[in-house]
Design a protein around this motif. Sequence first.
Motif, mmCIF file in Angstrom:
data_model
loop_
_atom_site.group_PDB
_atom_site.id
_atom_site.type_symbol
_atom_site.label_atom_id
_atom_site.label_comp_id
_atom_site.label_asym_id
_atom_site.label_seq_id
_atom_site.Cartn_x
_atom_site.Cartn_y
_atom_site.Cartn_z
ATOM 1 N N TRP A 227 0.832 -1.199 0.000
ATOM 2 C CA TRP A 227 0.000 0.000 0.000
ATOM 3 C C TRP A 227 0.870 1.254 0.000
ATOM 4 O O TRP A 227 0.598 2.204 -0.740
ATOM 5 C CB TRP A 227 -0.943 -0.018 1.187
ATOM 6 C CG TRP A 227 -1.825 1.199 1.328
ATOM 7 C CD1 TRP A 227 -1.852 2.084 2.344
ATOM 8 C CD2 TRP A 227 -2.821 1.645 0.394
ATOM 9 N NE1 TRP A 227 -2.790 3.064 2.127
ATOM 10 C CE2 TRP A 227 -3.401 2.820 0.934
ATOM 11 C CE3 TRP A 227 -3.279 1.164 -0.837
ATOM 12 C CZ2 TRP A 227 -4.415 3.521 0.286
ATOM 13 C CZ3 TRP A 227 -4.291 1.864 -1.490
ATOM 14 C CH2 TRP A 227 -4.845 3.024 -0.935
ATOM 15 N N ALA A 230 2.352 1.582 -3.445
ATOM 16 C CA ALA A 230 1.358 2.015 -4.430
ATOM 17 C C ALA A 230 1.031 3.495 -4.281
ATOM 18 O O ALA A 230 0.840 4.205 -5.289
ATOM 19 C CB ALA A 230 0.086 1.175 -4.273
ATOM 20 N N LEU A 231 0.972 3.998 -3.047
ATOM 21 C CA LEU A 231 0.705 5.416 -2.831
ATOM 22 C C LEU A 231 1.824 6.279 -3.398
ATOM 23 O O LEU A 231 1.570 7.308 -4.046
ATOM 24 C CB LEU A 231 0.532 5.696 -1.340
ATOM 25 C CG LEU A 231 -0.793 5.279 -0.701
ATOM 26 C CD1 LEU A 231 -0.747 5.531 0.800
ATOM 27 C CD2 LEU A 231 -1.961 6.030 -1.327
ATOM 28 N N GLU A 233 3.888 5.482 -5.808
ATOM 29 C CA GLU A 233 3.846 5.397 -7.273
ATOM 30 C C GLU A 233 2.713 6.243 -7.833
ATOM 31 O O GLU A 233 2.879 6.919 -8.860
ATOM 32 C CB GLU A 233 3.697 3.938 -7.698
ATOM 33 C CG GLU A 233 4.933 3.085 -7.419
ATOM 34 C CD GLU A 233 4.723 1.626 -7.754
ATOM 35 O OE1 GLU A 233 3.555 1.248 -8.051
ATOM 36 O OE2 GLU A 233 5.705 0.864 -7.731
ATOM 37 N N ALA A 234 1.558 6.221 -7.178
ATOM 38 C CA ALA A 234 0.427 7.031 -7.639
ATOM 39 C C ALA A 234 0.743 8.516 -7.546
ATOM 40 O O ALA A 234 0.387 9.306 -8.435
ATOM 41 C CB ALA A 234 -0.815 6.700 -6.823
ATOM 42 N N LEU A 235 1.415 8.923 -6.464
ATOM 43 C CA LEU A 235 1.786 10.326 -6.303
ATOM 44 C C LEU A 235 2.726 10.780 -7.415
ATOM 45 O O LEU A 235 2.592 11.890 -7.948
ATOM 46 C CB LEU A 235 2.445 10.533 -4.940
ATOM 47 C CG LEU A 235 2.872 11.967 -4.606
ATOM 48 C CD1 LEU A 235 1.648 12.884 -4.554
ATOM 49 C CD2 LEU A 235 3.610 12.009 -3.267
ATOM 50 N N SER A 236 3.663 9.919 -7.793
ATOM 51 C CA SER A 236 4.622 10.285 -8.846
ATOM 52 C C SER A 236 3.957 10.416 -10.207
ATOM 53 O O SER A 236 4.478 11.090 -11.093
ATOM 54 C CB SER A 236 5.739 9.238 -8.905
ATOM 55 O OG SER A 236 5.243 7.993 -9.370
ATOM 56 N N LEU A 237 2.800 9.768 -10.393
ATOM 57 C CA LEU A 237 2.100 9.824 -11.675
ATOM 58 C C LEU A 237 1.199 11.051 -11.801
ATOM 59 O O LEU A 237 0.773 11.392 -12.905
ATOM 60 C CB LEU A 237 1.253 8.566 -11.862
ATOM 61 C CG LEU A 237 2.027 7.246 -12.021
ATOM 62 C CD1 LEU A 237 1.049 6.079 -12.077
ATOM 63 C CD2 LEU A 237 2.898 7.269 -13.265
ATOM 64 N N LEU A 238 0.933 11.727 -10.711
ATOM 65 C CA LEU A 238 0.100 12.926 -10.768
ATOM 66 C C LEU A 238 0.864 14.062 -11.441
ATOM 67 O O LEU A 238 2.100 14.126 -11.375
ATOM 68 C CB LEU A 238 -0.314 13.349 -9.354
ATOM 69 C CG LEU A 238 -1.235 12.376 -8.607
ATOM 70 C CD1 LEU A 238 -1.472 12.877 -7.182
ATOM 71 C CD2 LEU A 238 -2.557 12.218 -9.336
#
Length: 243
Positions: A227, A230-231, A233-238
């Motif tokens: 988790w 994943a957080l 990685e998601a932040l880097s994609l924003l």
Amino acid sequence: MTYCVALKLDRGLVFMSDTRSNAGVDDISQVLKVNSWEVPGDRAIVLLSAGNLATTQTVASLLDERAHAADPLSPSILTAHSMFQAATVVGNTLREVVTSISPLIPPSASPFGATFILGGQVGTEAPRLFLIYPEGNFIEAGDDNPFFQSGETKYGRPMLVRALDRAMTFEAAVKLLCVSFDSTIRANAGVDLPIDLRVIPANEHRISEKRRFERDDPYFNRVSREWSKALNEALSLLPDFNF
């Protein structure tokens, strides 16, 4: 402090609670916060507790004692004709305990107050879930609010609001609850492992899963690591912010 959650799914009910009762510098202890009652073929009921420990344990003990003391004039957790009546029994017992300790203080303001989450299935009615307040009154979960929390609720709520689907499997629900608890544990020292899990499948009148996640539980620790990853990685994609 504590954290308790119960989900109402299409296939049944899922309950999870932590065991932390103290979080002082040198006074950390744990206690079971889940009680349950089963009558094969008739009912399965789970009760999660949050609040003053003496109050919650007294309420649970009274419910258990009265359940096994035959009194046709006073319905108990084992003789209630519906989950609504069972919730009324719990609410009345809670109000009785709180007012006996502090009769001059409103239950909502009493330091001996407590909150309960009650869920289960009685007879042929559908599984039902209730949140019982310190005053003894309660509300029921429905389509618009298919889950209840008690205790330290704010850190684990966003995951439930975003990801809970009543059609999800029990396995997916447990994964979601592990994420909710991991987020709460990381943000508040008053909540911690071990965590207790109970599952009541619809129309089976039994608790199918009774499990405790210890501090070294491989599944919970893996969910925690993945988790966090994943957080990030998601932040880097924003999209980046530009001044």
